[in-house]
Scaffold this motif. Structure first.
Motif, PDB file in Angstrom:
ATOM      1  N   MET A  51       0.828  -1.203   0.000  1.00  0.00           N
ATOM      2  CA  MET A  51       0.000   0.000   0.000  1.00  0.00           C
ATOM      3  C   MET A  51       0.863   1.254   0.000  1.00  0.00           C
ATOM      4  SD  MET A  51      -3.256  -0.770  -0.084  1.00  0.00           S
ATOM      5  CE  MET A  51      -4.024   0.700   0.596  1.00  0.00           C
ATOM      6  N   SER A  52       1.894   1.283   0.852  1.00  0.00           N
ATOM      7  CA  SER A  52       2.743   2.472   0.939  1.00  0.00           C
ATOM      8  C   SER A  52       3.516   2.698  -0.356  1.00  0.00           C
ATOM      9  CB  SER A  52       3.709   2.332   2.120  1.00  0.00           C
ATOM     10  OG  SER A  52       4.552   1.204   1.959  1.00  0.00           O
ATOM     11  N   VAL A  53       4.034   1.623  -0.960  1.00  0.00           N
ATOM     12  CA  VAL A  53       4.772   1.766  -2.213  1.00  0.00           C
ATOM     13  C   VAL A  53       3.845   2.228  -3.334  1.00  0.00           C
ATOM     14  CG1 VAL A  53       5.983   0.466  -4.016  1.00  0.00           C
ATOM     15  CG2 VAL A  53       6.595   0.148  -1.624  1.00  0.00           C
TER      16      VAL A  53
ATOM     17  N   PHE B 259       0.567  14.126 -14.693  1.00  0.00           N
ATOM     18  CA  PHE B 259      -0.653  14.142 -13.890  1.00  0.00           C
ATOM     19  C   PHE B 259      -1.690  13.139 -14.393  1.00  0.00           C
ATOM     20  CE2 PHE B 259      -4.901  15.956 -12.997  1.00  0.00           C
ATOM     21  CZ  PHE B 259      -4.857  15.852 -11.618  1.00  0.00           C
ATOM     22  N   LEU B 260      -1.965  13.137 -15.696  1.00  0.00           N
ATOM     23  CA  LEU B 260      -3.007  12.255 -16.234  1.00  0.00           C
ATOM     24  C   LEU B 260      -2.646  10.785 -16.036  1.00  0.00           C
ATOM     25  CD1 LEU B 260      -4.003  14.124 -19.526  1.00  0.00           C
ATOM     26  CD2 LEU B 260      -5.180  14.103 -17.315  1.00  0.00           C
ATOM     27  N   ILE B 261      -1.366  10.451 -16.234  1.00  0.00           N
ATOM     28  CA  ILE B 261      -0.939   9.066 -16.010  1.00  0.00           C
ATOM     29  C   ILE B 261      -1.088   8.713 -14.536  1.00  0.00           C
ATOM     30  CG2 ILE B 261       1.015   7.476 -16.126  1.00  0.00           C
ATOM     31  CD1 ILE B 261       2.008   9.008 -18.537  1.00  0.00           C
ATOM     32  N   GLY B 262      -0.764   9.662 -13.663  1.00  0.00           N
ATOM     33  CA  GLY B 262      -0.922   9.422 -12.238  1.00  0.00           C
ATOM     34  C   GLY B 262      -2.377   9.210 -11.845  1.00  0.00           C
ATOM     35  N   VAL B 263      -3.280   9.991 -12.458  1.00  0.00           N
ATOM     36  CA  VAL B 263      -4.711   9.810 -12.180  1.00  0.00           C
ATOM     37  C   VAL B 263      -5.169   8.433 -12.643  1.00  0.00           C
ATOM     38  CG1 VAL B 263      -7.015  10.623 -12.790  1.00  0.00           C
ATOM     39  CG2 VAL B 263      -5.239  12.270 -12.205  1.00  0.00           C
ATOM     40  N   PHE B 264      -4.719   8.019 -13.830  1.00  0.00           N
ATOM     41  CA  PHE B 264      -5.073   6.680 -14.325  1.00  0.00           C
ATOM     42  C   PHE B 264      -4.583   5.599 -13.369  1.00  0.00           C
ATOM     43  CE2 PHE B 264      -3.652   2.908 -16.686  1.00  0.00           C
ATOM     44  CZ  PHE B 264      -4.873   2.450 -17.146  1.00  0.00           C
ATOM     45  N   MET B 265      -3.352   5.743 -12.897  1.00  0.00           N
ATOM     46  CA  MET B 265      -2.803   4.774 -11.951  1.00  0.00           C
ATOM     47  C   MET B 265      -3.604   4.764 -10.654  1.00  0.00           C
ATOM     48  SD  MET B 265       1.263   5.484 -12.622  1.00  0.00           S
ATOM     49  CE  MET B 265       1.793   4.443 -11.276  1.00  0.00           C
ATOM     50  N   ALA B 266      -4.029   5.940 -10.199  1.00  0.00           N
ATOM     51  CA  ALA B 266      -4.830   6.013  -8.973  1.00  0.00           C
ATOM     52  C   ALA B 266      -6.178   5.316  -9.164  1.00  0.00           C
ATOM     53  CB  ALA B 266      -5.034   7.475  -8.573  1.00  0.00           C
ATOM     54  N   VAL B 267      -6.799   5.524 -10.339  1.00  0.00           N
ATOM     55  CA  VAL B 267      -8.089   4.860 -10.614  1.00  0.00           C
ATOM     56  C   VAL B 267      -7.910   3.347 -10.642  1.00  0.00           C
ATOM     57  CG1 VAL B 267      -9.888   4.554 -12.348  1.00  0.00           C
ATOM     58  CG2 VAL B 267      -9.048   6.848 -11.816  1.00  0.00           C
ATOM     59  N   VAL B 268      -6.848   2.886 -11.308  1.00  0.00           N
ATOM     60  CA  VAL B 268      -6.592   1.449 -11.366  1.00  0.00           C
ATOM     61  C   VAL B 268      -6.335   0.891  -9.971  1.00  0.00           C
ATOM     62  CG1 VAL B 268      -4.996  -0.306 -12.213  1.00  0.00           C
ATOM     63  CG2 VAL B 268      -5.747   1.520 -13.729  1.00  0.00           C
ATOM     64  N   ALA B 269      -5.586   1.635  -9.150  1.00  0.00           N
ATOM     65  CA  ALA B 269      -5.311   1.184  -7.788  1.00  0.00           C
ATOM     66  C   ALA B 269      -6.594   1.098  -6.970  1.00  0.00           C
ATOM     67  CB  ALA B 269      -4.307   2.131  -7.123  1.00  0.00           C
ATOM     68  N   ILE B 270      -7.473   2.070  -7.128  1.00  0.00           N
ATOM     69  CA  ILE B 270      -8.752   2.037  -6.404  1.00  0.00           C
ATOM     70  C   ILE B 270      -9.592   0.851  -6.853  1.00  0.00           C
ATOM     71  CG2 ILE B 270     -10.932   3.266  -6.067  1.00  0.00           C
ATOM     72  CD1 ILE B 270      -9.342   5.874  -6.177  1.00  0.00           C
ATOM     73  N   LEU B 271      -9.589   0.594  -8.169  1.00  0.00           N
ATOM     74  CA  LEU B 271     -10.350  -0.552  -8.679  1.00  0.00           C
ATOM     75  C   LEU B 271      -9.811  -1.867  -8.124  1.00  0.00           C
ATOM     76  CD1 LEU B 271     -10.848   0.444 -12.430  1.00  0.00           C
ATOM     77  CD2 LEU B 271     -12.613   0.305 -10.674  1.00  0.00           C
ATOM     78  N   SER B 272      -8.484  -2.008  -8.113  1.00  0.00           N
ATOM     79  CA  SER B 272      -7.887  -3.279  -7.710  1.00  0.00           C
ATOM     80  C   SER B 272      -7.869  -3.474  -6.207  1.00  0.00           C
ATOM     81  CB  SER B 272      -6.458  -3.381  -8.254  1.00  0.00           C
ATOM     82  OG  SER B 272      -5.650  -2.340  -7.722  1.00  0.00           O
ATOM     83  N   MET B 273      -7.769  -2.383  -5.433  1.00  0.00           N
ATOM     84  CA  MET B 273      -7.609  -2.501  -3.982  1.00  0.00           C
ATOM     85  C   MET B 273      -8.890  -2.239  -3.195  1.00  0.00           C
ATOM     86  SD  MET B 273      -3.891  -0.704  -3.406  1.00  0.00           S
ATOM     87  CE  MET B 273      -2.422  -1.354  -4.207  1.00  0.00           C
ATOM     88  N   ILE B 274      -9.878  -1.621  -3.835  1.00  0.00           N
ATOM     89  CA  ILE B 274     -11.113  -1.298  -3.104  1.00  0.00           C
ATOM     90  C   ILE B 274     -12.341  -1.870  -3.810  1.00  0.00           C
ATOM     91  CG2 ILE B 274     -12.569   0.563  -2.237  1.00  0.00           C
ATOM     92  CD1 ILE B 274     -10.107   2.284  -1.938  1.00  0.00           C
TER      93      ILE B 274
ATOM     94  N   ILE C 245       2.339   6.482  -7.046  1.00  0.00           N
ATOM     95  CA  ILE C 245       1.276   7.277  -7.668  1.00  0.00           C
ATOM     96  C   ILE C 245       1.529   8.764  -7.444  1.00  0.00           C
ATOM     97  CG2 ILE C 245      -1.178   7.872  -7.497  1.00  0.00           C
ATOM     98  CD1 ILE C 245      -1.758   4.934  -7.021  1.00  0.00           C
ATOM     99  N   LEU C 246       1.923   9.145  -6.241  1.00  0.00           N
ATOM    100  CA  LEU C 246       2.178  10.558  -5.953  1.00  0.00           C
ATOM    101  C   LEU C 246       3.345  11.087  -6.772  1.00  0.00           C
ATOM    102  CD1 LEU C 246       1.661  10.665  -2.078  1.00  0.00           C
ATOM    103  CD2 LEU C 246       0.098  11.439  -3.864  1.00  0.00           C
ATOM    104  N   VAL C 247       4.407  10.287  -6.906  1.00  0.00           N
ATOM    105  CA  VAL C 247       5.571  10.721  -7.688  1.00  0.00           C
ATOM    106  C   VAL C 247       5.199  10.878  -9.158  1.00  0.00           C
ATOM    107  CG1 VAL C 247       7.854  10.041  -8.502  1.00  0.00           C
ATOM    108  CG2 VAL C 247       7.265   9.766  -6.098  1.00  0.00           C
ATOM    109  N   VAL C 248       4.499   9.885  -9.716  1.00  0.00           N
ATOM    110  CA  VAL C 248       4.110   9.950 -11.125  1.00  0.00           C
ATOM    111  C   VAL C 248       3.113  11.078 -11.359  1.00  0.00           C
ATOM    112  CG1 VAL C 248       2.990   8.688 -12.998  1.00  0.00           C
ATOM    113  CG2 VAL C 248       4.589   7.514 -11.489  1.00  0.00           C
ATOM    114  N   MET C 249       2.186  11.270 -10.434  1.00  0.00           N
ATOM    115  CA  MET C 249       1.192  12.329 -10.588  1.00  0.00           C
ATOM    116  C   MET C 249       1.846  13.705 -10.586  1.00  0.00           C
ATOM    117  SD  MET C 249      -2.292  12.938  -8.356  1.00  0.00           S
ATOM    118  CE  MET C 249      -2.898  11.303  -8.789  1.00  0.00           C
TER     119      MET C 249
END
Length: 721
Positions: free
Chosen positions: A372-374, A387-402, A379-383
């Motif tokens: 989770m921490s990594v 920014f757009l790639i970071g948002v996509f990664m955040a959405v994917v992380a939310i889908l996979s983890m929540i 995501i924060l570093v990439v965002m």
């Protein structure tokens, strides 16, 4: 016979006529003291591990009889060892997905088809969710490695291990001896000028890393049938497939194959440390430094961390003799929740011994928290950069983890496994959900502002090169106390010497001509005198420039120049800073705060503050007074705070100084006490130019409010909404 004797899907596969293909080979292995069989498909190079009773049944399959006929015959012959219908369906579906089943004809095999389709969807979903890396196959290197048998023997034998140990030891000693210089050099690791060298070093090191895996795998008789490129956060890195180690019965050989890549990187890092310590500033020095950092820090943090599914994870799984440690740890935690929270008495843990329960519990918790921490950190570093790639990664992380776990939980609550405890399970999940929402909405959670800055002296002067020249001697070292007039450094400029000698000879010639004109043609005297005066003035100017090549202290103080000695032998342009002469003992810390954090900063008048310098973070410096500059600024106090200097503030493209930011910011000035004797007694030696972090603790706010504010500020900053 297995406990799961009957299966609802059995009728769908009962009439299938299947068998293992002739290209399948079988090897025996021991995991955790138990016997297992590893199936290998020679053409697809895929591996599959099954239990002895499953192997006894699968090995008997032939297209002459149906699956049901084979199963009934097996029960009649071995009633105590026969697998249940559910296990048969599961094993056959997994073998089908792995392309390790031969069908005499296309069967009406809806169960296997559905399971295989589900497995394929999971693989596609895993690739989509696994945004950290994507693999692309290039070619089969096995034949090429077969031609390098002699080289493999030389580089993987005992003499090579002894050389490796000696070189790594020498590199570690060198790094420790030059730790201060190493810490100073690290501050510019992510500067724009160093990024190309960092990329080259990273790619080269990973190529050698994968070569190490391949060499040791071949040494122990394995095969390497895949070489490709893995895009790790959009960074292309090579990879090899050493899945053939699954067929190694010796678990220590499997562990050595997994460790080979890290050993190669540590070896190269040690060589980089030795070269870096013996070279001056330049291309070789920069490459050696990057090799040293990539081969040590990144290798140990990622490949050397067993909580991530890289090399150290497989080493750990082999050494503790628990295959699929990560998956089983996840299943064990799901069992704990299902059994003790939801009250499902029929839930079964993958752990069969107390040792496995301890490993699954500890490793599962540690791996989840670290993952989770990594993930959040990446995501924060990439965002911040894309920014757009970071948002996509955040959405994917939310889908996979929540979202995905939530859907599985809903399906589990409505499924047959909780039929006897559905009410308790639903109430428990509801209470946990309400409690989590209440915690995020109402419970204050501490947070703080972390302002990066640089240490400055209240009374200091930066000495610049008054004349360009080659630095040939550095007398004063960083931290030396200087008296007025003490020699600091010496430069030479042969062109100045040549021009001075030329002017001197021309002046001598004009002097002779002037004397002759006084006797012969007095009309030429005035022009000659003017030319002689001009040459005399030129000689005086050149002599003054030559004297400026000798740099001396204009007043008494401490000399601060951490990297001047590294530039010995280099050409120093005119006006370039050589170092700083500090007259007093008073310091101040100048920090930068982005606009989105200023609201919290100006509203917190009694916040607790902590200042820690880079490389000496174990010591907290006291703050006498904190002053906020009440207007926006666009020029940094030092280029080390900008992105080009290794800092976090974005600078304007093309700005040579590295101090002009692309966005306005606010500046903080923290005054330090004049008496830092206590800090020095603890090992701290504050010098101007050192970077650090000023932590300003803010009043606690609920997590939901913090997240909402951060999200709104982010969109306002990026899109103006």
């Amino acid at each position: 016979m297995s406990s799961a004797v009957f299966s609802d899907s059995w009728f769908r596969i009962a009439q299938a006529r299947v068998a293992l293909p002739s290209s399948t080979t079988v090897s025996r292995q021991h995991f955790g003291g138990e016997l297992w069989y590893v199936l290998q498909e020679r053409y697809s190079h895929r591996y599959f591990r099954i239990t002895p009773q499953a192997h006894a049944f699968v090995s008997r399959l032939t297209p002459a009889l149906t699956v049901e006929q084979h199963w009934l015959a097996f029960i009649a012959e071995f009633p105590e060892q026969a697998p249940g219908q559910e296990e048969v369906v599961r094993v056959l579906s997994q073998l089908h997905v792995a392309n390790m089943l031969y069908f005499q004809e296309l069967p009406d095999n809806q169960a296997i088809y559905q399971r295989s389709q589900k497995q394929r969807r999971r693989e596609i979903q895993a690739k989509l969710m696994g945004f950290l890396y994507t693999r692309i196959y290039l070619f089969d290197p096995d034949r090429l490695l077969d031609r390098c048998t002699r080289l493999i023997r030389i580089t993987t034998g005992m003499p090579a291990l002894i050389v490796w140990a000696l070189v790594v030891l020498a590199g570690a000693v060198t790094a420790i001896e030059n730790w201060n210089a190493l810490s100073d050099h690290t501050q510019g690791l992510f500067s724009l000028s160093n990024l190309p060298w960092l990329f080259v070093s990273l790619t080269t090191m990973k190529l050698l890393h994968e070569t190490g895996h391949a060499f040791v795998c071949k040494r122990y008789g394995g095969q390497v049938h895949a070489f490709g490129v893995m895009f790790l956060i959009m960074t292309p890195l090579p990879y090899v497939d050493t899945a053939s180690t699954w067929s190694f019965d010796n678990r220590y050989q499997r562990a050595v194959v997994s460790a080979a890549g890290m050993m190669v990187e540590l070896f190269m890092a040690a060589i980089g440390a030795l070269v870096w310590s013996q070279t001056s500033s330049g291309i070789v020095n920069s490459l050696a430094f990057n090799v040293m950092v990539v081969g040590s820090v990144s290798s140990l943090l990622f490949n050397g961390n067993p909580l991530l599914r890289f090399d150290a994870y497989y080493i750990l799984a082999d050494l503790v003799d628990i295959p699929n440690l990560y998956q089983k740890a996840q299943q064990h935690w799901l069992y704990l929740g299902d059994r003790y929270l939801l009250g499902t008495m029929e839930a079964q843990s993958p752990a069969t011994t107390l040792r496995e329960r301890r490993w699954f519990t500890g490793y599962g918790l540690g791996a989840f928290l670290y993952r989770m921490s990594v993930t959040v950190g990446i995501i924060l570093v990439v965002m911040d950069q894309w920014f757009l790639i970071g948002v996509f990664m955040a959405v994917v992380a939310i889908l996979s983890m929540i979202i995905t776990p939530g859907r599985k939980l809903v399906a589990h609550l409505s499924g047959p496994k909780v039929v006897h405890n559905r009410r308790r399970a639903s109430m428990t999940v509801g209470l946990l959900l309400v409690g989590a929402l209440a915690f995020c909405q109402f419970v204050p959670f501490p947070h703080a502002i972390r302002a990066h800055g640089v240490l400055q002296a209240d009374e200091s002067t930066i000495l610049h090169a008054a004349t360009e020249g080659k630095l040939v001697q550095v007398v004063a070292r960083n931290g030396d106390m200087m008296r007025q007039g003490d020699l600091i450094a010496v430069l030479i400029n042969p062109e100045l010497d040549y021009e001075y000698e030329l002017a001197r000879h021309q002046a001598s010639e004009l002097d002779v001509q002037l004397r002759q004109s006084l006797l012969r043609m007095q009309a030429d005297t005035a022009p000659l005198e003017q030319r002689l005066l001009a040459l005399t003035a030129q000689m005086s100017e050149l002599d003054a420039l030559r004297k400026q090549l000798v740099v001396r202290a204009p007043f008494a103080g401490k000399w601060v120049a951490a990297s001047l000695h590294e530039r010995s032998g280099n050409w120093i342009p005119r006006g370039q800073a050589l170092g700083e002469l500090v007259a007093g003992e008073r310091f101040r810390f100048v920090a930068v705060v982005p606009q989105e954090q200023t609201d919290d900063l100006f509203r917190s008048k009694h916040a607790r503050m902590q200042l820690r310098l880079a490389g000496q973070s174990e010591i907290t410096l006291p703050i006498v007074q904190l002053t906020s500059i009440p207007y926006q600024r666009e020029r940094l106090a030092s280029s080390v705070l900008g992105f080009a200097g290794g800092g976090e503030m974005a600078v304007k493209p093309g700005d040579q100084s590295g101090e002009m930011t692309s966005e306005p910011f606010f500046e903080l000035r923290a005054a330090l006490p004049s008496d830092l004797a206590l800090a020095r007694a603890e090992g701290l030696n504050p010098l101007p130019g050192m970077t650090g972090v000023l932590r300003i603790a803010l009043p606690g706010e609920p997590l939901f409010r913090q997240a909402r504010k951060a999200l709104m500020q982010l969109f306002q900053k990026r899109y103006g909404i």
